[in-house]
Enzyme design. Sequence first.
Site, mmCIF file in Angstrom:
data_model
loop_
_atom_site.group_PDB
_atom_site.id
_atom_site.type_symbol
_atom_site.label_atom_id
_atom_site.label_comp_id
_atom_site.label_asym_id
_atom_site.label_seq_id
_atom_site.Cartn_x
_atom_site.Cartn_y
_atom_site.Cartn_z
ATOM 1 N N CYS A 1 0.630 -1.306 0.097
ATOM 2 C CA CYS A 1 0.029 -0.044 -0.068
ATOM 3 C C CYS A 1 0.802 1.307 -0.085
ATOM 4 C CB CYS A 1 -1.003 -0.020 1.231
ATOM 5 S SG CYS A 1 -1.918 -1.521 1.344
ATOM 6 N N HIS B 1 -2.644 7.401 7.004
ATOM 7 C CA HIS B 1 -2.884 6.336 6.196
ATOM 8 C C HIS B 1 -4.050 5.599 6.684
ATOM 9 C CE1 HIS B 1 -1.754 2.485 4.147
ATOM 10 N NE2 HIS B 1 -2.028 1.756 5.113
ATOM 11 N N GLU C 1 -0.818 4.516 14.508
ATOM 12 C CA GLU C 1 -0.275 5.735 13.588
ATOM 13 C C GLU C 1 -0.470 7.022 14.400
ATOM 14 O OE1 GLU C 1 -1.037 7.761 9.200
ATOM 15 O OE2 GLU C 1 -2.164 6.208 9.838
ATOM 16 N N LYS D 1 -9.553 7.804 3.376
ATOM 17 C CA LYS D 1 -9.951 6.505 3.166
ATOM 18 C C LYS D 1 -11.397 6.265 3.673
ATOM 19 C CE LYS D 1 -5.555 4.064 2.865
ATOM 20 N NZ LYS D 1 -4.582 5.016 3.084
ATOM 21 N N HIS E 1 -9.878 1.699 0.643
ATOM 22 C CA HIS E 1 -8.151 1.419 0.522
ATOM 23 C C HIS E 1 -7.880 1.012 -0.703
ATOM 24 C CE1 HIS E 1 -4.256 1.088 1.448
ATOM 25 N NE2 HIS E 1 -4.313 0.003 2.332
ATOM 26 N N PHE F 1 1.663 -3.593 3.956
ATOM 27 C CA PHE F 1 1.928 -4.908 4.511
ATOM 28 C C PHE F 1 3.363 -5.294 4.352
ATOM 29 C CE2 PHE F 1 -2.496 -7.196 4.022
ATOM 30 C CZ PHE F 1 -2.770 -5.944 5.149
#
Length: 417
Positions: A165, A305, A316, A337, A342, A403
């Site tokens: 991502c 994110h 985060e 998002k 996403h 990831f």
Amino acid sequence: MELKRVVVTGLGALTPIGNNIEEYWNALINGVSGAAPITYYDTEKHKTKFACEVKNFNVEDFIDRKEARRMDKFAQYAIVASDEAILDAGITADNVDKHRVGVIWGAGIGGLETFQEEVLYYAKGDGTPKFNPFFIPKMIADIAPAHISMKNGFMGPNYTTVSACASSANAMIDAFNYIRLGLCDVIISGGSEAAVTIAGMGGFNSMHALSTRNDSPETASRPFDATRDGFVLGEGAGALVLEEYEHAKARGAKIYCEIGGGGMSSDAYHLTAPHPEGLGVIAVMNNCLRDAKMKPEEIDHINTHGTSTPLGDVAELKAISAVFGDHAKNININSTKSMTGHLLGAAGGIEAIASILAIKHGLIPPTINHSVVDENINPELNLTLNKAQKRDIKVAMSNTFGFGGHNACVLFKKLEE
């Protein structure tokens, strides 16, 4: 050596909430959700039955039918978004040196639908390996920038970054570095993804990564809310034209903003989970600030994110508090998002665009679908909840994490002549 300045001169978007920049921005500031029941296949036996699909899109309005059949959707999306960005920037064969124009693109997965179709077709046969001759060229993740360069004759650096991502943010940082080192004049960057497929949804479901709020898809992506239960998969593309400042000025280009810096780091912790204290995220934001030669108190806005996962959102925000200290409460933090879902490898592209347009318009898109306070989140943080907020933004950061612990952060700032 003296580094060149890098600016953004063109934008293009194809998203679940708008098929061009104007539609995308209007939906963002009005808090429109792109989540809805999946239309691409029968979801009866699937755990999650909704996603953020691109809507009202007919590829033949943009690409010749024969040509389109030779592309996976992720490459089609890349062409459409990049066409808009190139047109927006006013790039033509007459005002650039094609040898100094590159395409550096991001894709986390690539042609997943093509791979799925070809393997399922083979599985139905007698074992004879019968595959479409375009199987590999449609599937491979590097093919999107190849199509963009072939269509436009751009002969500079051409490749795809793959870091889950964080892919398109990594692509932008690479593009930024090529230009500021004087190796290119212009680079088309961003990312695209089209993973709303049986394999994509099934794979993420098996990891327990996706929301299963089938009774209310439009509210399922709820970053920072205590009742969040996973991310909502999206698709689309975001494209940016990055250009050397003097080159842009010489051709009279419109300039959206300047890129101040980029940071990268690794969590070095887990395949899919973030470090609980956000150590990799702390590192990437500090690296970005250091690269931009800026102090934490100069940051006005962070597009996080913010995927709407139980662990990720808390980690985060802990990292933001650690990096920015008392100033963290003065920053407008949001997660777009909540509206787009996403977009995996395309997330960094469309979120960079959201950050740039926030600077341009002095308006920060909201984090929608928030109703229940999470006691694990610092209540002093301004998460720009449910309604857009006006603000003069001089500096904005955009975070993307993937990831594998891949972290990338890009800093944008108002242009100072």
